[in-house]
Write a protein that holds these residues in place. Structure first.
Motif, PDB file in Angstrom:
ATOM      1  N   GLN A 125      16.912   2.874  -1.365  1.00  0.00           N
ATOM      2  CA  GLN A 125      16.654   1.535  -1.884  1.00  0.00           C
ATOM      3  C   GLN A 125      16.318   1.543  -3.374  1.00  0.00           C
ATOM      4  N   ASN A 126      15.837   2.675  -3.871  1.00  0.00           N
ATOM      5  CA  ASN A 126      15.488   2.766  -5.291  1.00  0.00           C
ATOM      6  C   ASN A 126      16.693   2.537  -6.203  1.00  0.00           C
ATOM      7  N   ALA A 164      -1.551  -1.300   3.060  1.00  0.00           N
ATOM      8  CA  ALA A 164      -0.240  -1.030   2.471  1.00  0.00           C
ATOM      9  C   ALA A 164      -0.136  -1.642   1.084  1.00  0.00           C
ATOM     10  N   GLU A 165      -0.746  -2.833   0.894  1.00  0.00           N
ATOM     11  CA  GLU A 165      -0.725  -3.476  -0.432  1.00  0.00           C
ATOM     12  C   GLU A 165      -1.426  -2.611  -1.473  1.00  0.00           C
ATOM     13  N   GLN A 166      -2.562  -2.026  -1.111  1.00  0.00           N
ATOM     14  CA  GLN A 166      -3.281  -1.161  -2.051  1.00  0.00           C
ATOM     15  C   GLN A 166      -2.453   0.067  -2.405  1.00  0.00           C
ATOM     16  N   ARG A 167      -1.819   0.643  -1.424  1.00  0.00           N
ATOM     17  CA  ARG A 167      -1.006   1.832  -1.683  1.00  0.00           C
ATOM     18  C   ARG A 167       0.177   1.511  -2.595  1.00  0.00           C
ATOM     19  N   GLN A 221       6.370  -4.008   2.928  1.00  0.00           N
ATOM     20  CA  GLN A 221       6.966  -3.884   4.264  1.00  0.00           C
ATOM     21  C   GLN A 221       7.492  -2.472   4.498  1.00  0.00           C
ATOM     22  N   GLU A 222       8.125  -1.901   3.477  1.00  0.00           N
ATOM     23  CA  GLU A 222       8.646  -0.544   3.608  1.00  0.00           C
ATOM     24  C   GLU A 222       7.504   0.457   3.739  1.00  0.00           C
ATOM     25  N   MET A 223       6.418   0.255   2.983  1.00  0.00           N
ATOM     26  CA  MET A 223       5.269   1.150   3.094  1.00  0.00           C
ATOM     27  C   MET A 223       4.661   1.087   4.497  1.00  0.00           C
ATOM     28  N   THR A 229      12.862  -1.676  11.096  1.00  0.00           N
ATOM     29  CA  THR A 229      14.173  -1.792  10.467  1.00  0.00           C
ATOM     30  C   THR A 229      14.063  -1.588   8.962  1.00  0.00           C
ATOM     31  N   VAL A 230      14.952  -0.792   8.431  1.00  0.00           N
ATOM     32  CA  VAL A 230      15.013  -0.573   6.991  1.00  0.00           C
ATOM     33  C   VAL A 230      15.726  -1.748   6.330  1.00  0.00           C
ATOM     34  N   ARG A 231      15.198  -2.187   5.199  1.00  0.00           N
ATOM     35  CA  ARG A 231      15.773  -3.336   4.510  1.00  0.00           C
ATOM     36  C   ARG A 231      17.149  -2.984   3.930  1.00  0.00           C
TER      37      ARG A 231
END
Length: 348
Positions: A65-66, A186-189, A214-216, A20-22
């Motif tokens: 979202q940006n 994902a955190e590193q990215r 979460q989005e990544m 799901t997209v935020r």
């Protein structure tokens, strides 16, 4: 499949649903089917009726979202919508696989024509800046004003930090990169992206960082993620090499709409030195430079960008027209409406 090709991407109608997209408080998402493309559109109810429409277009690797922070700040001035370009956010890939700047611009034009919302106040960041410049030049009837945040317009001396993004356009590089970074979390990215795009990554809140992670994670599960990135990067590189009437700087010169240009002094992807060239190219332009901002000033300094946009509206006579319409409605409605109008202006 040769070693230089990206993996096969299934048609949009058989793509898996990966998460799901935020959606921020007050926002809503909807899917719009158009010829050859399906777009996800993010919107929020305007503070008042009859506000002029606005459309926000994100950059490479970004999404609607940006623009959430800026949309919320400007909901008293415009009726805002932000779209996910084909292959980004929650929008599936285009049917024809065309991720060129022209292909993205065509998707924006199709949406504006189909929705009947034009002319709009058009916003673009990075790749979205190139896309909206092309839209404004090709279809001036669809654009009231143009606001560009670090637009991806051709540079002779490309920023060193932008080279890896440009290399994604080389066949085989995206596939190689996915293999080399398979173990990255994902955190590193996300930390890498924020270090590249923000002037000060410390401005990102813990909640904002968690949402980005979460989005990544969601995007990395999309089978077309790297394909969309690589082909869109290739589209930017190809647009940089075009000359003549299709050149982006030539198209910038043809833009008729009043234009706000926002450049960040710590932008690692679009050279700060390009600000003055852009100010000369767009015939009716206002330039705002933010020394501490990076590539996404609308996310780092949304209040400043919102204030600059209101000044653009004021200079273009838009705010005065809005006040006149509100005063006319209040005068026609009697004392009760007058009091409501006064309360509204004090609250907003």
């Amino acid at each position: 499949m040769s070693s230089t090709e990206l993996p096969f991407v299934p048609p949009a109608n058989v793509l898996p649903k990966v998460g799901t997209v935020r959606v921020a408080e007050g926002e809503r998402l909807r899917s719009v089917e158009l010829p050859g493309v399906t777009l996800t559109v993010r919107s929020r109810p305007p503070a008042r009726e009859d506000l002029p429409p606005a459309l926000y277009v994100h950059g490479l690797g970004g999404s609607s979202q940006n623009w959430s922070a800026l949309m919320a700040l400007l909901d008293g001035e415009v009726d805002g919508e932000a779209l996910d370009l084909p292959g980004f956010g929650d929008s599936p890939p285009p049917d024809d696989g065309n991720y060129s700047v022209t292909g993205h611009a065509r998707a924006v034009i199709r949406y504006l024509d189909a929705s009947g919302r034009g002319p709009v106040h058009l916003f673009g960041n990075s790749l979205g800046g190139a896309v909206t410049t092309r839209v404004a030049a090709a279809r001036p009837d669809l654009v009231r004003t143009l606001t560009l945040v670090s637009p991806a317009l051709p540079e002779i001396r490309v920023q060193r930090a932008a080279v890896p993004t440009g290399l994604l356009a080389v066949p085989g590089v995206a596939l190689l990169f996915t293999r080399l970074t398979r173990e990255w979390t994902a955190e590193q990215r996300v930390r890498g992206v924020m270090a590249l795009c923000y002037g000060d990554p410390g401005r990102v809140t813990p909640e904002g960082f968690r949402n980005a992670v979460q989005e990544m994670e969601r995007r990395l599960r999309l089978p077309y993620f790297w394909d969309a990135m690589a082909r869109s990067a290739r589209g930017i590189v190809n647009a940089y090499t075009l000359g003549g009437q299709q050149g982006l700087w030539r198209q910038a010169e043809r833009v008729l709409a009043p234009t706000l240009l926002v450049y960040g002094g710590r932008d690692q992807l679009v050279g700060f030195r390009m600000a003055q060239k852009a100010a000369r190219a767009f015939r009716d332009s206002r330039l705002v430079t933010l020394p501490d901002a990076g590539h996404v000033a609308m996310m780092e300094y949304p209040e400043t960008v919102a204030m600059a946009f209101r000044e653009l509206l004021e200079a273009a006579g838009e705010l005065g027209a809005q006040r006149a319409r509100r005063a006319g409605r209040a005068g026609a409605g009697g004392d009760a409406v007058d009091r409501a109008g006064t309360d509204e202006s004090m609250g907003g």
